[in-house]
Scaffold this motif. Structure first.
Motif, short mmCIF file in Angstrom:
data_model
loop_
_atom_site.label_atom_id
_atom_site.label_comp_id
_atom_site.label_asym_id
_atom_site.label_seq_id
_atom_site.Cartn_x
_atom_site.Cartn_y
_atom_site.Cartn_z
N TYR A 43 0.83 -1.20 0.00
CA TYR A 43 0.00 0.00 0.00
C TYR A 43 0.87 1.25 0.00
CZ TYR A 43 -4.22 -2.68 0.97
OH TYR A 43 -5.27 -3.54 0.87
N THR A 97 10.44 0.73 9.82
CA THR A 97 9.44 1.15 8.85
C THR A 97 9.95 2.46 8.27
OG1 THR A 97 7.73 0.18 10.24
CG2 THR A 97 6.99 1.63 8.49
N GLN A 125 -6.47 3.23 15.69
CA GLN A 125 -5.91 2.74 14.43
C GLN A 125 -4.76 3.62 14.00
OE1 GLN A 125 -8.68 1.16 11.26
NE2 GLN A 125 -9.86 2.78 12.22
N LEU A 126 -4.97 4.92 14.16
CA LEU A 126 -4.01 5.87 13.65
C LEU A 126 -3.57 6.74 14.81
CD1 LEU A 126 -2.95 6.50 10.85
CD2 LEU A 126 -4.81 8.12 10.56
N GLY A 127 -2.27 6.80 15.03
CA GLY A 127 -1.78 7.63 16.12
C GLY A 127 -0.90 8.75 15.59
N LYS A 266 2.24 8.05 13.44
CA LYS A 266 3.12 7.01 13.95
C LYS A 266 3.28 5.89 12.92
CE LYS A 266 3.84 4.50 18.22
NZ LYS A 266 3.40 4.18 19.57
N PHE A 267 4.38 5.18 13.00
CA PHE A 267 4.60 3.98 12.17
C PHE A 267 4.71 4.25 10.67
CE2 PHE A 267 2.10 2.05 15.79
CZ PHE A 267 3.18 1.38 16.36
N GLU A 272 1.08 5.13 6.71
CA GLU A 272 0.15 4.57 7.69
C GLU A 272 -1.28 5.05 7.40
OE1 GLU A 272 1.06 2.32 9.53
OE2 GLU A 272 -0.39 2.12 11.16
N GLN A 275 -2.82 3.06 4.61
CA GLN A 275 -3.26 1.73 5.02
C GLN A 275 -4.56 1.78 5.82
OE1 GLN A 275 -0.18 -0.63 6.89
NE2 GLN A 275 1.36 0.17 5.50
N VAL A 276 -4.62 2.74 6.73
CA VAL A 276 -5.83 2.86 7.55
C VAL A 276 -7.03 3.23 6.68
CG1 VAL A 276 -6.92 4.21 9.38
CG2 VAL A 276 -4.60 3.36 9.68
N SER A 278 -7.40 2.71 3.44
CA SER A 278 -7.76 1.60 2.55
C SER A 278 -8.55 0.55 3.31
CB SER A 278 -6.50 0.96 1.95
OG SER A 278 -5.85 1.87 1.10
N PHE B 52 -14.24 -3.17 13.92
CA PHE B 52 -13.82 -3.64 15.23
C PHE B 52 -15.00 -4.19 15.98
CE2 PHE B 52 -11.06 -0.16 14.34
CZ PHE B 52 -9.84 -0.70 14.64
N TRP B 69 -10.09 -7.32 15.48
CA TRP B 69 -10.01 -6.68 14.16
C TRP B 69 -10.44 -7.68 13.10
CZ3 TRP B 69 -6.20 -2.37 12.89
CH2 TRP B 69 -5.94 -1.59 14.03
N GLN B 74 -10.27 -7.83 3.19
CA GLN B 74 -8.99 -7.59 2.51
C GLN B 74 -8.21 -8.87 2.24
OE1 GLN B 74 -7.06 -4.51 4.96
NE2 GLN B 74 -7.30 -3.12 3.24
N ALA B 81 -3.02 -5.12 4.97
CA ALA B 81 -1.94 -4.15 5.16
C ALA B 81 -1.13 -4.50 6.41
CB ALA B 81 -2.54 -2.75 5.31
N PRO B 82 0.15 -4.11 6.42
CA PRO B 82 0.98 -4.38 7.61
C PRO B 82 0.36 -3.85 8.90
CG PRO B 82 2.32 -3.53 5.83
CD PRO B 82 0.90 -3.49 5.35
N MET B 83 -0.37 -2.73 8.80
CA MET B 83 -0.94 -2.18 10.04
C MET B 83 -1.94 -3.13 10.67
SD MET B 83 -4.41 -1.12 9.49
CE MET B 83 -4.64 0.19 10.65
N ARG B 86 0.15 -5.32 13.00
CA ARG B 86 1.04 -4.64 13.94
C ARG B 86 0.53 -4.69 15.37
NH1 ARG B 86 1.25 0.36 11.98
NH2 ARG B 86 2.78 -0.31 10.47
N ARG B 233 1.58 10.13 22.47
CA ARG B 233 0.45 10.20 21.56
C ARG B 233 -0.26 11.55 21.68
NH1 ARG B 233 -2.04 5.96 19.36
NH2 ARG B 233 -4.08 6.30 18.44
N VAL B 234 -0.58 12.12 20.54
CA VAL B 234 -1.30 13.38 20.52
C VAL B 234 -2.79 13.08 20.39
CG1 VAL B 234 -1.74 15.45 19.15
CG2 VAL B 234 0.61 14.66 19.51
#
Lengths: 563, 250
Positions: A43, A97, A125-127, A266-267, A272, A275-276, A278, B52, B69, B74, B81-83, B86, B233-234
């Motif tokens: 991706y 990565t 999922q996304l940070g 992140k990552f 990232e 991917q999230v 998609s 989820f 998950w 997919q 995807a790799p995510m 992870r 983390r923000v």
């Protein structure tokens, strides 16, 4: 594996770059049947991220293709095989990565609200992590020191004040500089309302404006130029370009917390997000297919007018062979399948030659080039990630700017040729892009490989000296590549003036700006509107499935998915 | 959402990311929906392609909150995807005991997990659709699971019988140190047992604390750099509104 042959889709999206991935998400959650293909096995396209092994494969592929059909060329990898010493060397391939898209995202970016409202940030999922500090490198040789070897240069990384409080507290600035700096920062805060101050300088070089209007001596321009993140040398950085960018920087600070104004995903940066998005598109019913690109496209002989068909992916897949539906396009895939669609969208590298196409984002962009490098070092470089205030999150990113001429070997004189600045975005192990205790340095400069490589190399060396860490940081791995931007391949295609007339929509190629452009979101919205037509309401705003309004995410059993 | 929440509040609670893998239509989603829905809202329509699902699993000494998950389809074109992998601490690899090729596929996913996922991941191999092989046991459940319904392919409609023996699959699972169960998402047989076994198999040290225990050492954190990540983390939901909401905190 199922076959795609003969299937019908509302939209085929080619390539999984960030624009395509966000569009796939927007369309699939708006009820469109989306087939999302990418000829690569990964991706992200030009925004992908790689393990060490994948990076090597990518470099090999770029070299084999010789820059044809892609934005990349001149790729190479150097590994430090002699690394010894007490510190850990290069970790396993998957511990890394490495991102082709380590872009900074200002907190004012239009991307962030879209990611939140489309629930990409839900459930962790996304940070995002903070980019805390900007540094400017100054490498003046000590007076009277004729030896120019690196170790004898008194190299410093000076932290750029993060707004007015910082300026006030800064002990390195003299009172006069402080005063003019404060005056300037006040002005930038509302520069839009004060055209009388800058209007006549609009097209002129920004340094001249600083000198004329604010009596800033040239020697103190570097921090302000650094905040513009301009890819160009100072004399080519116009006032109208610089002011909004400095304003954006300052206005972003504090928006999501004290002490920072920019964030990084992140990552692996934008990879990232691709991917999230998609995955979220698949959740909405879209179908993702890697290792299969769009090879050709033809118009149906009888092109029927727009008929937004109420398609969904499930139904389409279970009714193969109905190619007589009222789709406008016949799309051939690399795998040999033929699929039918009303729309085809992609970037020029992903799109087959089409007889007509509509290019999204009408702003003309000059073709440009940048050399980029990715360097892994065996040090946490802690001095680059100070906590910027008591309540701020631990920064995981830092920016180091090497001003024009700062790295030139013949010492900076007014007669030496201006070079573009070098921007280095440093990611700590907290980003998950490398093991803890190491860092990834993403460097770029607006030069082709031939002239850019020595500049990037000396920037990295100077940075590693300038951080004054003990033991001295060691380079474990580095890769370099040249990236082109600007849209070149509109050769065969007649430019259509409306999306509906063309049916094939082309996103602009990824731009080379280190800072993520807001054009990304507006381009996606333009494409989405063109395809949705009259049904275009609530761009990227999705409810949690159980309608809890978002706060209930943490409760068990609550899920969200397609409506 | 009533009963499970009020049970014994003071136990330590930790989140566990669990990913589903397996060939299409083996019953991945339905296993999870059985597990999750059984405890509450039994009449809820099955969700196809949910992003989820979360469900708590009460152990004597602690509470495990599974963040499950789904593949979102997919896997159909081998495009995960790799995510997705992870920081997954557990994986459910599902095959259909009436379809031999699905075990081959399951083995492929196990290999993929060993390549892509964190080293300490707990993997459970699950042979689903046990109901199709038990002449007596199958009382039909009308709310049978969505995309796992075997009707789609039409391959094995008439003579439905076991194609993968318990012994063979068990031998493979033992060899690879996988947990192993045969289940029926339709009848619910063994479904909660799978999740309880996974919860028990997750080493205490690899649990990142819920609200309380923040320490998250271990290899996984070292490899992925996820250890110190949480405090960096923000919170993008912090903009403008009160932070008391704790929108996406973990």
């Amino acid at each position: 594996m199922e076959s795609l042959d003969g299937t019908n889709w509302d939209v085929v999206i080619a390539g999984t770059g960030i624009q395509q991935s966000l569009l796939a998400l927007a369309l699939s959650r708006s009820g469109k049947g989306v087939l999302h293909v990418d000829r690569n096995a990964y991706y992200g396209g030009a925004e992908a991220a790689f393990s060490l092994q994948e990076a090597e494969e990518w470099v090999e592929k770029v070299e084999k293709q010789g820059g044809v059909d892609t934005y990349f060329s001149h790729a190479s990898i150097r590994k430090n095989l002699e690394h010894t010493g007490e510190k850990a060397g290069l970790g396993p391939s998957r511990a890394y990565t490495l991102s082709l898209s380590p872009n900074l995202v200002y907190t004012r970016s239009t991307l962030l609200p879209v990611l939140v409202s489309s629930r990409c940030t839900a459930n962790e999922q996304l940070g995002f992590q903070a980019v805390g500090s900007w540094f400017v490198y100054s490498g003046w040789a000590a007076p009277g020191d004729s030896d120019t070897s690196t170790t004898h240069i008194d190299s410093h990384l000076l932290r750029v004040p993060n707004g007015r409080e910082d300026v006030f507290a800064d002990t390195t600035l003299d009172l006069r500089t402080k005063r003019s700096l404060m005056k300037f920062l006040r002005f930038v805060g509302e520069y839009e309302n004060q055209p009388e101050i800058w209007e006549q300088h609009r097209k002129k070089a920004f340094p001249a404006f600083l000198l004329d209007q604010f009596k800033f001596p040239t020697a103190s321009h570097a921090p302000l130029l650094a905040l513009t993140m301009s890819p160009d040398p100072p004399s080519e950085t116009s006032t109208e370009f610089a002011l909004p960018r400095i304003a954006r920087h300052l206005r972003s600070i504090g928006l999501f917390g004290a002490g920072f104004g920019a964030v990084i995903p992140k990552f692996g940066g934008l990879a990232e997000i691709t991917q999230v998005a998609s995955r979220a598109s698949a959740v909405g019913g879209g179908v993702n297919v890697l290792r299969n690109g769009a090879r050709g496209v033809n118009y149906k002989v009888q092109q029927t007018p727009t008929r937004p068909s109420e398609g969904d992916a499930q139904r389409n897949l279970s009714e193969p062979g109905s190619g007589d539906a009222q789709t406008a396009l016949i799309v051939q895939l690399d795998g040999g399948e033929t699929v039918y669609a009303d729309w085809l969208v992609g970037q020029d590298a992903d799109l087959p030659l089409a007889t007509q196409k509509y290019t999204i984002g009408s702003k003309p962009r000059r073709p440009s080039v940048a050399l980029k490098s990715i360097t892994i070092v065996d040090s946490p470089l802690s001095s680059l990630f100070p906590r910027t205030s008591d309540s701020s999150p631990q920064p995981a990113g830092a920016v180091v700017v090497f001003p024009s001429r700062a790295l030139s070997s013949d010492q900076a004189t007014d007669t030496s040729p201006e070079t573009p600045p070098v921007h280095v975005v440093v990611h700590s192990g907290d980003t998950g892009e490398c093991p803890a205790g190491q860092c990834v340095l993403y460097a770029s400069t607006a030069l082709p490989a031939s002239s850019g490589l020595p500049l990037l190399d000396s920037a990295i060396v100077a940075l590693l000296v300038g951080v004054q860490e003990d033991p001295k940081p060691c380079i474990l791995f580095s890769m370099q590549y040249q990236q082109q931007s600007g849209d070149t391949s509109s050769v065969a295609a007649a430019a259509e003036d409306s999306p509906a007339a063309a049916r094939v929509l082309q996103f602009p190629s990824p731009d080379l700006d280190v800072v993520l452009s807001d054009d990304i979101v507006s381009n996606v919205e333009t494409a989405w509107k063109g395809i949705m037509g009259d049904d275009a309401v609530d761009f990227m705003r999705f409810e949690a499935r159980d309608g809890g309004g978002g706060e209930e995410d943490e409760d068990e059993g609550v899920s969200y998915g397609p409506p | 959402m009533a009963d499970s929440t009020q049970a014994s509040a003071p136990k330590p609670s930790s989140s566990v990311k669990l990913v589903l893998l397996g060939e299409a239509a083996v019953g991945k989603s339905s296993l999870v929906l059985r597990f999750v829905n059984n405890d509450f809202q039994p009449n809820k329509e099955p969700t196809i392609g949910a992003a989820f699902l979360t469900q708590k699993c009460q152990l004597p000494s602690r509470t495990i909150k599974f963040e499950i998950w789904d593949t979102a389809g997919q896997e159909r074109f081998a495009s995960l995807a790799p995510m997705y992998y992870r920081n997954a601490q557990a994986a459910l690899v599902v095959y259909d005991i009436t379809k031999a090729s699905s075990l081959v596929k399951a083995k492929h996913w196990v290999a993929e997990l060993q390549r892509q996922a964190s080293p300490g991941i707990v993997i459970a191999l699950v042979g689903n659709k046990l109901d199709l092989c038990e002449e007596d046991g199958t009382t039909e459940t009308p709310e049978d699971a969505g995309d796992a319904a075997p009707a789609e392919g039409g391959d094995d409609e008439d003579v439905v019988a076991r194609k993968v023996s318990f012994k063979d699959a068990k031998a493979y699972a033992d060899e690879e140190s996988l947990l192993f169960f045969e289940t029926s998402a339709k009848t619910g047989h063994n479904v909660s047992e799978v999740f309880t076994a996974i919860a028990n198999a997750i080493p205490e040290t690899s649990l990142k604390g819920g609200r309380a225990a923040a320490a998250s050492g271990g290899t996984q954190a070292a490899i992925s750099g996820a250890g110190a990540g949480q405090e960096s983390r923000v919170n993008l939901n912090a903009r403008g509104d009160n932070k008391a909401q704790e929108g996406c905190a973990c």
